[in-house]
Write an enzyme that holds these catalytic residues in place. Sequence first.
Site, PDB file in Angstrom:
ATOM      1  CE1 TYR A  18      -3.755   2.323   0.433  1.00 37.83           C
ATOM      2  CE2 TYR A  18      -2.962   2.829   2.629  1.00 37.83           C
ATOM      3  CZ  TYR A  18      -3.827   3.072   1.586  1.00 37.83           C
ATOM      4  OH  TYR A  18      -4.771   4.065   1.700  1.00 37.83           O
ATOM      5  CE1 TYR A  77      -6.004  -3.567   7.910  1.00 38.38           C
ATOM      6  CE2 TYR A  77      -6.903  -1.367   7.582  1.00 38.38           C
ATOM      7  CZ  TYR A  77      -5.886  -2.187   8.019  1.00 38.38           C
ATOM      8  OH  TYR A  77      -4.753  -1.640   8.566  1.00 38.38           O
ATOM      9  CG  HIS A  78     -10.650   0.665   6.950  1.00 39.42           C
ATOM     10  ND1 HIS A  78     -10.677   0.223   5.645  1.00 39.42           N
ATOM     11  CD2 HIS A  78      -9.496   1.357   7.095  1.00 39.42           C
ATOM     12  CE1 HIS A  78      -9.589   0.651   5.030  1.00 39.42           C
ATOM     13  NE2 HIS A  78      -8.863   1.325   5.883  1.00 39.42           N
ATOM     14  CE  LYS A 111      -9.825  12.801  13.624  1.00 37.94           C
ATOM     15  NZ  LYS A 111      -8.521  12.081  13.714  1.00 37.94           N
ATOM     16  CG  ASP A 132      -7.129  12.005  10.763  1.00 32.44           C
ATOM     17  OD1 ASP A 132      -7.393  10.901  10.247  1.00 32.44           O
ATOM     18  OD2 ASP A 132      -6.713  12.148  11.925  1.00 32.44           O
ATOM     19  CG  HIS A 176      -8.053   6.848  10.165  1.00 32.02           C
ATOM     20  ND1 HIS A 176      -7.684   7.425   8.973  1.00 32.02           N
ATOM     21  CD2 HIS A 176      -8.141   5.513   9.924  1.00 32.02           C
ATOM     22  CE1 HIS A 176      -7.536   6.482   8.047  1.00 32.02           C
ATOM     23  NE2 HIS A 176      -7.814   5.315   8.596  1.00 32.02           N
TER      24      HIS A 176
END
Length: 682
Positions: A21, A183-184, A553, A557, A559
């Site tokens: 990645y 995955y996330h 935040k 971003d 996440h």
Amino acid sequence: MRDPGPRRGGERDSPWVMRTYAGHSSPAESNALYRRNLAKGQTGLSVAFDLPTQTGYDPDAELARGEVGKVGVPIAHLGDMRELFAGIPLATANTSMTINATAMWLLALYVTAAEEQAATAGVDPGAARSALAGTTQNDIIKEYLSRGTYVFPPGPSMRLVTDLVTWTVAHVPRWNPVNVCSYHLQEAGATPVQEVAFALCTATAVLDAVRSSGQVPPERFAEVVGRISFFVNAGVRFVEEMAKLRAFSRLWDEITLERYGVRDSRQRRFRYGVQVNSLGLTEAQPENNVQRIVLEMLAVTLSRDVRARAVQLPAWNEALGLPRPWDQQWSLRIQQVLAYESDLLEHDDLFTGSATVEALVADIAAAARAEIDRVQAMGGAVAAIENGYLKSCLVAAHAQRRRRIESGEDKVVGVNCYTTTEPNPLTADLEAAVQTVPAEVEQAARESLEEWRAARDSRAALAALRTLRADARSGANLMEASLACARTGVTTGEWADALRDVFGEYRAPTGVSGSVAAEGTGPRPTQELLAVRTAVRRTGEELGSRLRLLVGKPGLDGHSNGAEQVAVRARDVGFEVVYQGIRLTPEQLVAAAVEEDVHCVGLSVLSGSHMQLVPAVLRGLRAAGMSEVPVVVGGIVPDADAAQLRDLGVAEVFTPKDYGLTEIMGRILDLVRCSNGLDPWR
């Protein structure tokens, strides 16, 4: 799942596709990196895009400030896509693109670049397009739950997903149009059962939307099912993770047969790629991450019957910053040693007939079925996004994981046990141990964008954008209009803005208010949490109001897992928490701090843009007369950057090694007391 088929005597299976990645700084830099990786034996490309590209902004947009080229490559227009794949024949490449809200746009750019390559080589562009192989992630549902790179509301977003799926089935039949991404979900705290259940609910939502759209004839719907792929996670509990994959495969076969009537077993196959777990990578003793990565890779390679089709591994130093090419090479070599030096690919499945494995599989499958039924009873995955159920589940599960680590119930070597260590030569020069993105990258991208706009046929670009808006309003498939935009020089931000005009934007539920407390409100609160909670209450009484903490935040971003856990724990110890979710400008955060009259501002930045965004917030607070309010920062912040931030006025910097959230709350409380002339609370 791979389809290994019968084994001939002495014959080795072919290894999985090996990817890294990658992408950073600029198309030219990323192209050079891709070509070097391919020369080292990498067999597939996995493109990381920067946050402005993922969220539909050009490099000169206000929200793109500090984010350009940081976590991936910036792609603002067709010229960037040409440069990204210069010298890499797309007709024979296998390219995975981690892109979601703007997946249709990036695929339009990719297809156009491939057609241009074919025309230059004297090959029919239409034939070249039909032969393209690769994957767009295009899983928007998990963006509302974890990564946060959504743009539009769920309804229009699902329409974009559907349009891309139906177009590729007709025009690029070898392309995987959706990579349902569990995955996330695991990165956001999902248990194995939740990862399986929520991902399969997502796949069902996509297939139901495609079927109801009427764009695919019923006799071809099985082809759509056969092109759905998955992108899974694998944690260090590799036996359980392998069982999870067997449960995934079993349930997917059931769903595709019973719900969609797919008779061809090949079209019901559970096809998946993987990146092993990044959530468990540690800043403390990061050398331990190498063995974690190896063990996690075994979960997706040991069992022949559920072996991954493609694997990409994180680098040992991802908890420290952006990996260097050498670090990525190390991860690639781990794959190659397993595939080519070991005897793994010479044997039938090692676990067939194991009662232990079968019991694990049955337990996970049964619990996942129950969770799937619960979500479907709500109206499916989209409804469970809109009512906040899925997000609350993940926030709560992540809070429980944090509690187990903090209490020592879950052992993490080098973090909460076996912390005595020798000096680490790999991190002796920490500045050289990670890749840095030059500060001038953003300005160069802006200048390149300006030159592109000046050189294109603006009338043609505007006409293409008008058609895009009209098609968005009419309900037409948007892929052809997107291709026209790509060919006429439209930019990423212009494409997304045209659809924002029609679809609007969306702010997803944060999941914080609905999550269960991590500890302290149950039957056995820890003494530490009780002490902090008491001190927070007393401090509020001394100051005459309940203590208020702004968790922010800034930038693009998305996440938000860490910020959400901080918000949950702050609430649990008695702070009034102001948390408005992701994607806010420094100016918006300052305005919220003023309006709510907060006692502390906490900023979470994981994209590497802390040196641009945090100073902007500090300047705004000073201009608003709130310079006495302490500001704390959390994220992947190198020591040198942390020192600079403190010099600029940041009161405290927390990084992944600061895993004790209740302890962090106590430190924040001391900062609040100090800023108000009070003694430390203990």
